[in-house]
Design a protein around this motif. Structure first.
Motif, PDB file in Angstrom:
ATOM      1  N   THR A   1       0.855  -1.190   0.000  1.00 35.81           N
ATOM      2  CA  THR A   1       0.000   0.000   0.000  1.00 35.81           C
ATOM      3  C   THR A   1       0.888   1.236   0.000  1.00 35.81           C
ATOM      4  O   THR A   1       2.063   1.165   0.396  1.00 35.81           O
TER       5      THR A   1
ATOM      6  N   ALA B   1      -8.259   1.770   1.669  1.00 35.49           N
ATOM      7  CA  ALA B   1      -7.320   0.681   1.349  1.00 35.49           C
ATOM      8  C   ALA B   1      -6.966  -0.096   2.614  1.00 35.49           C
ATOM      9  O   ALA B   1      -6.931  -1.338   2.619  1.00 35.49           O
TER      10      ALA B   1
ATOM     11  N   VAL C   1      -4.500   0.664  -2.881  1.00 40.11           N
ATOM     12  CA  VAL C   1      -4.294   2.062  -2.492  1.00 40.11           C
ATOM     13  C   VAL C   1      -5.630   2.790  -2.474  1.00 40.11           C
ATOM     14  O   VAL C   1      -6.647   2.274  -2.952  1.00 40.11           O
TER      15      VAL C   1
END
Ligand SMILES: CSC[C@H]1O[C@H](OP(=O)(O)O)[C@H](O)[C@@H]1O
Length: 347
Positions: A155, A170, A234
């Motif tokens: 991420t 996310a 993300v």
């Protein structure tokens, strides 16, 4: 997890966790006016698309209290309130989505008793706040099955509880996957220059006892080449109708390298981040921030004096690099122009 923001209705104050000083200091900034909320958004005391939207909603309410106190016409004052909050940051569409929701309530109740108008605005801001947390939990449930059981998940930036009213986008998907026992190993990029990953994502996940490995932004390609990453997830700040997505600077690079290695890239964002008014990502305004964020690190001058600086806060990842877009209403797959419109229009 420490609360990102809370509204004290008795004192009419918005308390914002000061994200500029996390993780080593925890302090709240008290906002009593819409101007203070706008400043807190611009200076990134509060940041993250959904969190910015929730803060702005309370900012509109604080502006309404100011309008009731001053002698100018309420509608004229409110136009100034909307404009100042809308000018605080340009890229995250949630800011404008929240202001527009508050504007509709203001106009609908403007002719009523001023106290009825005020109360309607407070209730709308509280609803936007509460809905965000529920939205993130639904998104987490939709997205968790997409993450590879036992795999490495990368991420970027912070799309967690600190970027929202709670649970995260996310990081909400990651939290739900961990809760479901999928045994993922999380990798977080530091995310220069504001260091949302090193300071905020690492802080959040460790607070939840979720193991996380921190890496410099320039290490992503190497870890992908070593086979350590099986998926990327993300957040987003603005998603165009065709699926092109604006997110923290560096996302585009990660997506290109992921494509090279056959690694799926997932965007997790509520439908309030989808902007069907723009056809593609080249219409998204990218915020350019203070060069000092690049030349200085927590007050220390680290770059050569006088050097030229570029500091775009976001970049746009073309839809062709995005495997799926996880929303609070379901998961969208290409062709995004059709599937995003269906999700946004659904109940
Ligand atoms: C859950 S949206 C978070 C989103 O916002 C961040 O930007 P910033 O920290 O500058 O507000 C970043 O783009 C995240 O993906």
């Amino acid at each position: 997890m420490t609360e990102t923001l809370r509204f004290d209705s008795s004192s009419s104050e918005l308390h914002l966790l000061d994200q500029r000083i996390l993780p080593h200091q925890t302090a709240y900034i008290r906002c009593r006016t819409h101007g203070e909320v706008a400043d807190a958004i611009t200076t990134m005391v509060v940041r993250g698309a959904p969190a910015i939207g929730v803060a702005a909603a309370y900012g509109v309410y604080l502006g309404a209290l100011e309008a009731l106190k001053n002698q100018e016409s309420i509608s004229h004052t409110m136009e100034q309130v909307f404009a100042l909050l809308a000018a605080s940051r340009p890229t995250a569409v949630n800011l404008f989505w929240a202001i527009e929701k508050m504007r509709r309530v203001s106009e609908r109740h403007m002719t009523a008793d001023p106290q009825i108008w005020r109360q309607a605005l407070l209730e709308e801001a509280l609803r936007i706040h509460a809905d965000d947390v529920e939205s993130n939990r639904r998104m987490g449930a939709y997205g968790a099955p997409l993450l590879p059981a036992g795999g490495g998940v990368l991420t970027h930036c912070n799309a967690g509880a600190l970027a929202t009213a709670g649970y995260g986008t996310a990081l909400g998907v990651i939290r739900s996957a961990v809760s479901a026992g999928r045994g993922i190993q999380v990798y977080a990029t530091e995310t220069r220059p504001f260091l949302q990953g090193a300071r905020l994502t690492a802080f959040e996940l460790l607070q939840d006892n979720i193991p996380v490995t921190l890496l410099c932004d320039n290490m992503v390609g190497s870890l992908m080449a070593q086979g350590k990453i099986q998926a990327v997830v993300v957040g987003a700040d603005r998603i165009a109708a065709n699926g092109d997505t604006a997110n923290k600077i560096g996302t585009y690079t990660i997506a290109i390298v992921a494509k090279e290695h056959g690694i799926p890239v997932y965007i997790a964002a509520p439908c309030s981040t989808i902007d069907l008014q723009i056809a593609s990502g080249d219409q998204i305004v990218i915020e350019q921030r203070d060069p000092a964020e690049v030349t200085h690190l927590q007050g220390h001058h680290i770059a050569a004096a006088g050097v030229q600086v570029e500091n775009p806060s976001f970049d746009v990842t073309p839809a062709r690099f995005i495997s799926a877009i996880i929303t609070d209403k379901g998961v969208a797959y290409p062709p995004y122009r059709e599937t995003l419109a269906q999700l946004v229009g659904s109940d």
